[in-house]
Motif scaffolding. Structure first.
Motif, PDB file in Angstrom:
ATOM      1  N   ALA A 619       6.982   6.209 -12.230  1.00  0.00           N
ATOM      2  CA  ALA A 619       5.853   5.280 -12.148  1.00  0.00           C
ATOM      3  C   ALA A 619       5.867   4.511 -10.821  1.00  0.00           C
ATOM      4  O   ALA A 619       4.830   4.321 -10.188  1.00  0.00           O
ATOM      5  CB  ALA A 619       5.903   4.308 -13.325  1.00  0.00           C
ATOM      6  N   VAL A 620       7.052   4.092 -10.396  1.00  0.00           N
ATOM      7  CA  VAL A 620       7.164   3.378  -9.119  1.00  0.00           C
ATOM      8  C   VAL A 620       6.787   4.300  -7.968  1.00  0.00           C
ATOM      9  O   VAL A 620       6.082   3.898  -7.034  1.00  0.00           O
ATOM     10  CB  VAL A 620       8.583   2.807  -8.933  1.00  0.00           C
ATOM     11  N   ARG A 621       7.236   5.549  -8.041  1.00  0.00           N
ATOM     12  CA  ARG A 621       6.887   6.509  -6.979  1.00  0.00           C
ATOM     13  C   ARG A 621       5.384   6.718  -6.915  1.00  0.00           C
ATOM     14  O   ARG A 621       4.795   6.810  -5.828  1.00  0.00           O
ATOM     15  CB  ARG A 621       7.602   7.837  -7.218  1.00  0.00           C
ATOM     16  N   ARG A 622       4.720   6.768  -8.086  1.00  0.00           N
ATOM     17  CA  ARG A 622       3.265   6.924  -8.101  1.00  0.00           C
ATOM     18  C   ARG A 622       2.591   5.716  -7.439  1.00  0.00           C
ATOM     19  O   ARG A 622       1.636   5.859  -6.677  1.00  0.00           O
ATOM     20  CB  ARG A 622       2.747   7.082  -9.537  1.00  0.00           C
ATOM     21  N   ASP A 623       3.099   4.529  -7.753  1.00  0.00           N
ATOM     22  CA  ASP A 623       2.518   3.315  -7.165  1.00  0.00           C
ATOM     23  C   ASP A 623       2.674   3.312  -5.645  1.00  0.00           C
ATOM     24  O   ASP A 623       1.739   2.983  -4.910  1.00  0.00           O
ATOM     25  CB  ASP A 623       3.184   2.070  -7.748  1.00  0.00           C
ATOM     26  N   VAL A 624       3.863   3.642  -5.196  1.00  0.00           N
ATOM     27  CA  VAL A 624       4.122   3.659  -3.748  1.00  0.00           C
ATOM     28  C   VAL A 624       3.221   4.683  -3.067  1.00  0.00           C
ATOM     29  O   VAL A 624       2.647   4.426  -2.002  1.00  0.00           O
ATOM     30  CB  VAL A 624       5.603   3.944  -3.469  1.00  0.00           C
ATOM     31  N   ALA A 625       3.062   5.846  -3.703  1.00  0.00           N
ATOM     32  CA  ALA A 625       2.197   6.884  -3.142  1.00  0.00           C
ATOM     33  C   ALA A 625       0.736   6.440  -3.137  1.00  0.00           C
ATOM     34  O   ALA A 625      -0.004   6.702  -2.185  1.00  0.00           O
ATOM     35  CB  ALA A 625       2.349   8.182  -3.947  1.00  0.00           C
ATOM     36  N   SER A 626       0.322   5.732  -4.191  1.00  0.00           N
ATOM     37  CA  SER A 626      -1.059   5.231  -4.256  1.00  0.00           C
ATOM     38  C   SER A 626      -1.333   4.259  -3.123  1.00  0.00           C
ATOM     39  O   SER A 626      -2.373   4.320  -2.462  1.00  0.00           O
ATOM     40  CB  SER A 626      -1.310   4.533  -5.599  1.00  0.00           C
ATOM     41  N   MET A 627      -0.393   3.360  -2.890  1.00  0.00           N
ATOM     42  CA  MET A 627      -0.582   2.378  -1.822  1.00  0.00           C
ATOM     43  C   MET A 627      -0.576   3.059  -0.449  1.00  0.00           C
ATOM     44  O   MET A 627      -1.320   2.666   0.452  1.00  0.00           O
ATOM     45  CB  MET A 627       0.506   1.299  -1.894  1.00  0.00           C
ATOM     46  N   LYS A 628       0.239   4.082  -0.302  1.00  0.00           N
ATOM     47  CA  LYS A 628       0.283   4.810   0.973  1.00  0.00           C
ATOM     48  C   LYS A 628      -1.045   5.513   1.233  1.00  0.00           C
ATOM     49  O   LYS A 628      -1.550   5.550   2.362  1.00  0.00           O
ATOM     50  CB  LYS A 628       1.439   5.798   0.980  1.00  0.00           C
ATOM     51  N   THR A 629      -1.610   6.077   0.175  1.00  0.00           N
ATOM     52  CA  THR A 629      -2.917   6.725   0.309  1.00  0.00           C
ATOM     53  C   THR A 629      -3.970   5.727   0.781  1.00  0.00           C
ATOM     54  O   THR A 629      -4.881   6.073   1.538  1.00  0.00           O
ATOM     55  CB  THR A 629      -3.342   7.328  -1.046  1.00  0.00           C
ATOM     56  N   ALA A 630      -3.827   4.491   0.339  1.00  0.00           N
ATOM     57  CA  ALA A 630      -4.767   3.432   0.740  1.00  0.00           C
ATOM     58  C   ALA A 630      -4.438   2.851   2.109  1.00  0.00           C
ATOM     59  O   ALA A 630      -5.123   1.952   2.575  1.00  0.00           O
ATOM     60  CB  ALA A 630      -4.763   2.323  -0.306  1.00  0.00           C
ATOM     61  N   GLY A 631      -3.363   3.366   2.734  1.00  0.00           N
ATOM     62  CA  GLY A 631      -3.036   2.921   4.080  1.00  0.00           C
ATOM     63  C   GLY A 631      -1.990   1.838   4.157  1.00  0.00           C
ATOM     64  O   GLY A 631      -1.835   1.195   5.199  1.00  0.00           O
ATOM     65  N   TYR A 632      -1.243   1.617   3.072  1.00  0.00           N
ATOM     66  CA  TYR A 632      -0.220   0.568   3.073  1.00  0.00           C
ATOM     67  C   TYR A 632       1.144   1.148   2.725  1.00  0.00           C
ATOM     68  O   TYR A 632       1.291   1.844   1.718  1.00  0.00           O
ATOM     69  CB  TYR A 632      -0.574  -0.538   2.086  1.00  0.00           C
ATOM     70  N   GLU A 633       2.137   0.859   3.565  1.00  0.00           N
ATOM     71  CA  GLU A 633       3.510   1.277   3.325  1.00  0.00           C
ATOM     72  C   GLU A 633       4.239   0.153   2.604  1.00  0.00           C
ATOM     73  O   GLU A 633       4.406  -0.945   3.144  1.00  0.00           O
ATOM     74  CB  GLU A 633       4.218   1.587   4.650  1.00  0.00           C
ATOM     75  N   CYS A 634       4.685   0.415   1.395  1.00  0.00           N
ATOM     76  CA  CYS A 634       5.373  -0.605   0.605  1.00  0.00           C
ATOM     77  C   CYS A 634       6.698  -1.002   1.253  1.00  0.00           C
ATOM     78  O   CYS A 634       7.448  -0.158   1.729  1.00  0.00           O
ATOM     79  CB  CYS A 634       5.639  -0.097  -0.809  1.00  0.00           C
ATOM     80  N   THR A 635       6.980  -2.292   1.237  1.00  0.00           N
ATOM     81  CA  THR A 635       8.255  -2.800   1.729  1.00  0.00           C
ATOM     82  C   THR A 635       9.276  -2.788   0.594  1.00  0.00           C
ATOM     83  O   THR A 635       8.943  -2.532  -0.571  1.00  0.00           O
ATOM     84  CB  THR A 635       8.101  -4.239   2.242  1.00  0.00           C
ATOM     85  N   ALA A 636      10.525  -3.107   0.944  1.00  0.00           N
ATOM     86  CA  ALA A 636      11.564  -3.198  -0.081  1.00  0.00           C
ATOM     87  C   ALA A 636      11.204  -4.273  -1.104  1.00  0.00           C
ATOM     88  O   ALA A 636      11.453  -4.109  -2.308  1.00  0.00           O
ATOM     89  CB  ALA A 636      12.910  -3.496   0.565  1.00  0.00           C
ATOM     90  N   GLY A 637      10.612  -5.384  -0.631  1.00  0.00           N
ATOM     91  CA  GLY A 637      10.200  -6.437  -1.555  1.00  0.00           C
ATOM     92  C   GLY A 637       9.104  -5.976  -2.495  1.00  0.00           C
ATOM     93  O   GLY A 637       9.113  -6.299  -3.685  1.00  0.00           O
TER      94      GLY A 637
END
Length: 688
Positions: A619-637
């Motif tokens: 689920a976390v990987r899906r969220d990170v991938a979703s945000m990347k698709t929208a142009g945002y790279e998730c930080t460690a925080g």
């Protein structure tokens, strides 16, 4: 994410009044339309919508849920224990005649200017004619324990960078004059040779420029800090157009004469009853003020500010029309954040930073005093500017729009038929009323009809992240002097209450108190919701322990968690989180009653209810991938907060599947949740 960069441009309604940690209106519009619109979200989002229903928000705060619900035609039930939240939402929703408001605002400005405007004048150094002051810059001072002389506490001597001004501007504390340097020049005073490259105060210690003694200035103050005027930024209507950059000067004899005049006017003020004399109580944020020697709210304002604000409050309370009086009082309250001695001067942008640019009480060594009446169409943070800001907010309330981008160009998209303004009623509205019932009371005590709510969308307090009452008291102690005779919630002396759901070490409110309060509110809302209605809320916190109360509250209310979604919530450059590795993402928890979900998943003809898929790690990987698709790279925080959200959602589902006793002692319930959360976290870290 674009909205969070310039939130007042996307949602001008938030300009009604300052509130903290507002979530994007686009998130709540999306949640509401996802639940109620018959069309796909991608289509419905850009259109005018209208459907009947009652949507509630038990923690309405800045009013996002209320605004977005009324926009689409629903009735709204809003509640907040803080009178300032109640008031600003009411002002945003209550209809107003904009032409009449602008006229009333101009009339108040003209009277204010005639009574205090002389105090905001100076002589132009180029043409010697009278000019309007934009900002007065003050530095804190302290008596040196070595020589007894008055020492200025300068963290640095630079007044302006060479960005919006052709040269760098520095002050020499020894000569008390401003000097300009080219960017690469050596920063030394032309008269005395003093090195101006760094100030004399650093990390709580000051070096006296007269005798060289180093001392801890806070220990030597013995009361609220004193200030010395050392610089002025002004704008001369006669020669500003031909002047490169901005206009700065050192204060002259007339400027100091005006200061003495302000002191005398303040001492003899006929409206001293409008200047707050309340003491500043202890608290997690207010204790910072105590460390600096501040004990009363009035000490946060100069004599000139106290006098001018008292005069303005008196003018407003005598405005005859109630609706105009209340609107102008709201403007007064909001612009206070730019009219105090905790405001700072931005040497890069060359403007005043308001006291709440961070979610606390930052005490800087250099203070910026703004022009109180203001210069029309020049600068910001003054009364005349806030009148127009309020008008723009209400104009948006009457005809909301969305903002999109096409090849880099911003485009406004009208949503015909939608409006944030609505009738404010005194009892729970029906679905077709399209009315707002706003309450300043504990949400767990709301008198709601059974099965009357079609949805609850909210943004609850994030445990101890923001001390709402401690901060909003800054405005409240002034505003109550105008409204106490007319508005019941303003008869209190403070916005603080035992019912406020924020963690606070000073007041002894820990996670157990937060858990009890959150549970009571969730249970009350659940009891008034229709079968199958969604209860959705946003949350994030850097401490995983702060999610335990959420899980307890969801279970006590009979909910299970059907989805945990990622959503942008903060701007990475926000001063209160910049450089902290804090998350800019929220987890959106979507809940429904357990018995409804059980029947929906077992009966083929029942409504479709989404269910989480796969492991927490997936689920976390899906969220990170979703945000990347929208142009945002998730930080460690970001990732840590997303993990905590999914762990909390899974904990609800696991514990809901067993025997949960909502009547067990809160410590027992919290222990059960912690054990499940710890088990899930341990399992999560073993996942591939």
């Amino acid at each position: 994410m674009r909205e969070k960069q310039v939130q007042q441009s996307y949602r001008p309604i938030i300009s009604i009044h300052k509130w903290f940690a507002r979530r994007p209106g686009s998130v709540f519009r999306s949640l509401i339309l996802s639940e109620f619109a018959e069309k796909e979200l991608q289509e419905a989002y850009w259109e005018g919508n209208r459907f009947d229903g009652v949507v509630a928000d038990p923690f309405m705060g800045g009013g996002t849920t209320i605004f977005e619900s009324l926009r689409v035609g629903a009735s709204a039930v809003g509640c907040d224990i803080n009178p300032m939240a109640y008031w600003l939402v009411r002002q945003a929703v209550d209809p107003i005649d904009l032409d009449a408001f602008r006229a009333a605002g101009r009339q108040v400005f003209d009277e204010l200017n005639s009574r205090v405007g002389e105090l905001y004048k100076t002589a132009c150094t180029s043409c010697d004619r009278e000019a309007d002051v934009k900002y007065f810059l003050w530095v804190k001072t302290c008596a040196c324990p070595g020589c007894g002389g008055l020492t200025s506490l300068f963290p640095g001597y630079r007044v302006a960078e060479s960005v919006r001004h052709p040269k760098e501007v520095f002050t020499c504390p020894a000569c008390d004059v401003l000097q300009e340097f080219a960017k690469g020049d050596k920063k030394a005073c032309a008269s005395c040779g003093l090195d101006l490259s760094q100030g004399n105060t650093r990390r709580g210690k000051t070096v006296c420029l007269d005798c060289g003694t180093e001392f801890a200035h806070l220990k030597e103050m013995g009361g609220p800090p004193q200030h010395r005027l050392f610089a002025i930024e002004y704008q001369c209507s006669h020669c500003y157009a031909s002047t490169p950059g901005r206009q700065f000067k050192s204060p002259d004899g007339d400027d100091h004469r005006r200061l003495r005049q302000a002191d005398e006017l303040r001492a003899a003020s006929p409206v001293s009853d409008l200047i707050p004399d309340e003491s500043i109580p202890e608290g997690d944020e207010t204790n910072r003020l105590h460390r600096w020697g501040y004990s009363h709210y009035r000490e946060l304002f100069s004599s000139r500010q106290q006098f001018g604000l008292g005069i303005l409050a008196d003018i407003i309370r005598n405005v005859g029309d109630r609706r105009m009086r209340h609107a102008l009082a709201t403007v007064f309250s909001d612009f206070l954040r730019y009219q105090n001695l905790l405001c700072r001067y931005d040497t890069y942008a060359l403007k005043c930073q308001d006291i709440f640019s961070v979610h606390g009480y930052p005490v800087g060594l250099v203070a910026c005093e703004n022009n109180l009446p203001g210069i029309p169409r020049v600068g910001s943070g003054s009364f005349i500017h806030f009148v127009e800001k309020f008008a723009k907010a209400k104009k948006y309330a009457q005809a909301p729009y969305e903002t999109t981008h096409n090849r880099g160009a911003k485009k406004l998209v009208p949503t015909p038929g939608e409006s944030i303004e609505a009738a404010v009623v005194s009892a729970e509205p029906r679905p077709a009323d399209r009315a707002a019932w706003l309450n300043c009371s504990p949400s767990h005590a709301l008198d709601l009809r059974a099965e009357s709510l079609d949805a609850v969308f909210t943004d609850p307090p994030y445990f101890d992240n923001v001390q709402y009452a401690e901060l909003m008291d800054f405005c409240f102690v002034w505003l109550r002097r105008i409204l106490a005779d007319e508005v019941e919630p303003f008869r209190r002396e403070s916005t603080r209450t035992a019912f406020e759901l924020t963690g606070n070490r000073t007041l002894g409110r820990g996670l157990d108190t937060f858990t009890r309060g959150l549970s009571e509110v969730f249970v009350r809302m659940s009891g008034a919701m229709k079968r199958g209605a969604p209860f959705a809320f946003t949350y994030h916190h850097n401490d995983a322990a702060a999610y335990v109360p959420l899980v307890v509250a969801m279970l006590d209310a009979g909910f299970t968690c059907t989805a945990v979604l990622p959503a942008p919530a903060e701007m990475a450059a926000s001063l209160h989180i910049a450089g902290t590795n804090s998350s800019i993402l929220d987890s959106v928890f979507v809940c429904r009653k357990r018995e409804f979900v059980a029947s929906a998943t077992s009966a083929p003809s029942a409504p479709s209810v989404p269910h989480p898929r796969g492991s927490i790690a997936a689920a976390v990987r899906r969220d990170v991938a979703s945000m990347k698709t929208a142009g945002y790279e998730c930080t460690a925080g970001d990732i840590a907060c997303l993990e905590a959200g999914h762990v909390a959602g899974e904990a609800v589902r696991r514990l809901a599947a067993g025997e949960w006793n909502p009547h067990a002692p809160v410590e027992t319930r919290m222990t059960a949740v912690r054990a499940t959360v710890d088990s899930l976290v341990e399992g999560f870290h073993r996942e591939p």
